[in-house]
Design a protein around this motif. Structure first.
Motif, short mmCIF file in Angstrom:
data_model
loop_
_atom_site.label_atom_id
_atom_site.label_comp_id
_atom_site.label_asym_id
_atom_site.label_seq_id
_atom_site.Cartn_x
_atom_site.Cartn_y
_atom_site.Cartn_z
N GLU A 64 0.83 -1.20 0.00
CA GLU A 64 0.00 0.00 0.00
C GLU A 64 0.87 1.25 0.00
OE1 GLU A 64 -3.04 -0.56 3.03
OE2 GLU A 64 -4.10 -1.83 1.58
N ASN A 103 5.25 -0.19 -3.66
CA ASN A 103 4.00 0.23 -3.03
C ASN A 103 3.18 1.05 -4.01
OD1 ASN A 103 4.00 -0.64 -0.16
ND2 ASN A 103 5.94 0.51 -0.10
N HIS A 185 -2.98 -8.10 2.79
CA HIS A 185 -1.78 -7.35 3.11
C HIS A 185 -1.13 -7.99 4.34
CE1 HIS A 185 0.81 -4.15 4.46
NE2 HIS A 185 0.73 -3.67 3.25
#
Ligand code: URA
Ligand code: SF4
Length: 195
Positions: A64, A103, A185
């Motif tokens: 992320e 990311n 994640h």
């Protein structure tokens, strides 16, 4: 490896639109991204956390955004989530040296709380502003497989209708026909594991 032309060809690595995709070697992209001012996140952060790995990587893993540790180190996935991710890769027999880690958003976003810096999720405008860098990395590396870790990366790749809860682990086809999938994640796994 050839440089993809900017525009629709390179942007076809992800469902979300990207206007102008920077081109060039990873080292050059990294140097350009170090001076990026395309959204406000650069200002309080220590540095741009660009992806890490070789241009010849066959697998790109997309998280992320950098956390506190990554912001200080200038490299992705060096904190607790990164530790779990590397352990998991080792367990399934993937050599981390053959993976490119990056990311969806390349600056740490936080609010100060005393001596600590509390992680904040990048908003849609910040995610959009940062997309050209991810598009540039994917176009340059042209990996065989792309894996999105968590909803932010998954929706950048597959569009806003994608749900990690329902669609994780299911092979998807990117607009350019390359295979990709999304999964939890590693930070989410850490949260599930701790209670
Ligand atoms: N979480 C992410 O999504 N990326 C990192 O680099 C570290 C933690
Ligand atoms: Fe640029 Fe991305 Fe950093 Fe925003 S988060 S300043 S778009 S590198």
């Amino acid at each position: 490896m050839s440089v993809e032309p900017p525009g629709p060809v390179a942007s076809s690595w992800m469902a979300k639109p990207v206007d102008a995709i920077p081109t060039g070697a990873l080292s050059r992209l990294r140097a350009e991204a170090a001076g990026c001012r395309a959204c406000p996140l650069w200002r309080p952060a220590t540095q741009t956390v660009f992806g890490r790995g070789r241009a010849a990587a066959r697998l790109v893993l997309i998280g992320e955004q950098p956390g506190d540790r990554e912001d200080l180190a200038g490299a992705p996935f060096v904190g607790p989530a990164g530790q779990l991710l590397r352990e998991t890769l080792a367990q399934v027999g993937i050599d981390a040296a053959s993976v490119y880690f990056t990311n969806a958003v390349k600056h740490f976003k936080f609010v100060p709380r005393g001596k600590r810096r509390l992680h904040q999720r990048a908003n849609a405008a910040e995610q959009a502003a940062c997309r050209p860098w991810l598009a540039a990395e994917l176009a340059r590396i042209a990996p065989e497989v792309v894996v999105a870790l968590g909803a932010m990366a998954a929706q950048t790749l597959f569009g806003n209708a994608f749900r990690v809860t329902a669609q994780r682990g299911v092979w998807q086809t990117l607009p350019n026909a390359r295979p990709a999938l999304a999964t939890w994640h590693p930070a989410a796994l850490l949260r599930m594991r701790s209670p």
